[in-house]
Design a protein around this motif. Structure first.
Motif, mmCIF file in Angstrom:
data_model
loop_
_atom_site.group_PDB
_atom_site.id
_atom_site.type_symbol
_atom_site.label_atom_id
_atom_site.label_comp_id
_atom_site.label_asym_id
_atom_site.label_seq_id
_atom_site.Cartn_x
_atom_site.Cartn_y
_atom_site.Cartn_z
ATOM 1 N N ASN A 23 0.815 -1.206 0.000
ATOM 2 C CA ASN A 23 0.000 0.000 0.000
ATOM 3 C C ASN A 23 0.857 1.268 0.000
ATOM 4 O OD1 ASN A 23 0.072 1.311 2.787
ATOM 5 N ND2 ASN A 23 -0.479 -0.750 3.377
ATOM 6 N N PHE A 24 2.168 1.129 0.250
ATOM 7 C CA PHE A 24 3.016 2.310 0.154
ATOM 8 C C PHE A 24 4.345 2.068 -0.547
ATOM 9 C CE2 PHE A 24 3.938 0.409 4.274
ATOM 10 C CZ PHE A 24 5.316 0.422 4.338
ATOM 11 N N SER A 56 4.567 13.615 -2.521
ATOM 12 C CA SER A 56 4.391 12.565 -3.518
ATOM 13 C C SER A 56 3.686 13.146 -4.738
ATOM 14 C CB SER A 56 3.588 11.404 -2.936
ATOM 15 O OG SER A 56 2.313 11.839 -2.545
ATOM 16 N N LEU A 93 1.614 11.909 -8.639
ATOM 17 C CA LEU A 93 0.977 10.850 -9.403
ATOM 18 C C LEU A 93 1.727 10.647 -10.704
ATOM 19 C CD1 LEU A 93 -1.473 8.943 -9.699
ATOM 20 C CD2 LEU A 93 -2.689 10.847 -10.765
ATOM 21 N N GLY A 151 -3.730 4.688 5.319
ATOM 22 C CA GLY A 151 -3.313 5.463 4.149
ATOM 23 C C GLY A 151 -3.565 4.693 2.863
ATOM 24 N N PHE A 203 -6.023 5.806 -0.234
ATOM 25 C CA PHE A 203 -5.545 5.822 -1.623
ATOM 26 C C PHE A 203 -6.442 4.980 -2.516
ATOM 27 C CE2 PHE A 203 -3.117 3.848 -5.037
ATOM 28 C CZ PHE A 203 -2.689 4.979 -5.728
ATOM 29 N N GLU A 204 -6.734 3.751 -2.092
ATOM 30 C CA GLU A 204 -7.535 2.850 -2.919
ATOM 31 C C GLU A 204 -8.978 3.324 -3.049
ATOM 32 O OE1 GLU A 204 -6.394 0.782 -4.961
ATOM 33 O OE2 GLU A 204 -4.389 0.513 -4.158
ATOM 34 N N ASN A 206 -8.775 5.939 -5.663
ATOM 35 C CA ASN A 206 -8.531 5.271 -6.938
ATOM 36 C C ASN A 206 -9.829 4.664 -7.465
ATOM 37 O OD1 ASN A 206 -6.906 4.388 -9.045
ATOM 38 N ND2 ASN A 206 -6.074 2.671 -7.918
#
Length: 189
Positions: free
Chosen positions: A31-32, A90, A92, A160, A164-165, A168
């Motif tokens: 996941n990271f 970060s 994309l 986290g 994120f997911e 997404n």
């Protein structure tokens, strides 16, 4: 961040073999941080040579001898220096986003297929992360665990990963709806 820091962090809870560590990267650390098994094995060798981890051989009756690794004091010091250093924002970098950027000029069919796959993958990862969270906190509520849990770092990184997911999945589903609606409208005209 280098792979070495992700490996050191993954070894904080318990000794792991290279195989177990590669699985941890595939299931939890993913996941990271993404790493292929051969990258993990190579990094273990470097970390042991640098004295940041130590390994010990475990003889097994019916299987080959396995090597278990743990973080040394020097490895903990390296993680401490890493944690104290500044972090970059970060960004994309995703080929599917580039494809969607070109959606007005390319066949939407393959994009719709790829977005459908990505949304399904995000939903599966969300289920996995939710299961990890339930396993970590046991019979405690999330607030109880976060207030009194012994190790909350993996839990927080999993949160986290969930955020994120979810983003997404939501982006894929919204983009799919728009592309499918536009495709249907074009087919009617």
């Amino acid at each position: 961040m280098a792979l070495r820091h992700a490996v050191l962090a993954a070894l904080l809870d318990r000794e792991l073999s290279g195989y177990q560590l590669a699985k941890a990267f595939d299931l939890g650390v993913a996941n990271f941080w993404h790493a292929l098994p051969q990258q993990v094995y190579a990094e273990l060798t470097r970390l042991e040579q640098d004295g940041l981890i130590a390994g010990r051989d475990v003889v097994q009756d019916t299987r080959p001898t396995k090597r278990l690794f743990h973080v040394t004091d020097a490895g903990l010091a390296a993680l401490d220096r890493f944690a104290a250093a500044g972090s970059k924002a970060s960004f994309l970098r995703d080929d599917l986003v580039v494809k969607v950027q070109a959606a007005d000029h390319v066949d939407a069919g393959p994009l719709i297929e790829q977005l459908t796959e990505r949304a399904a993958h995000a939903r599966a990862k969300l289920e996995h992360f939710e299961e990890l969270l339930r396993t970590m906190r046991g019979d405690r509520t999330e607030e109880e665990f976060l207030r009194h849990g012994e190790r909350i770092g993996p839990y927080l990184t999993c949160l986290g990963g969930i955020a994120f997911e979810q983003g997404n999945r939501d982006w894929c589903e919204r983009t799919l709806a728009v592309l499918e609606e536009r495709q249907a409208r074009r087919a009617r005209s």
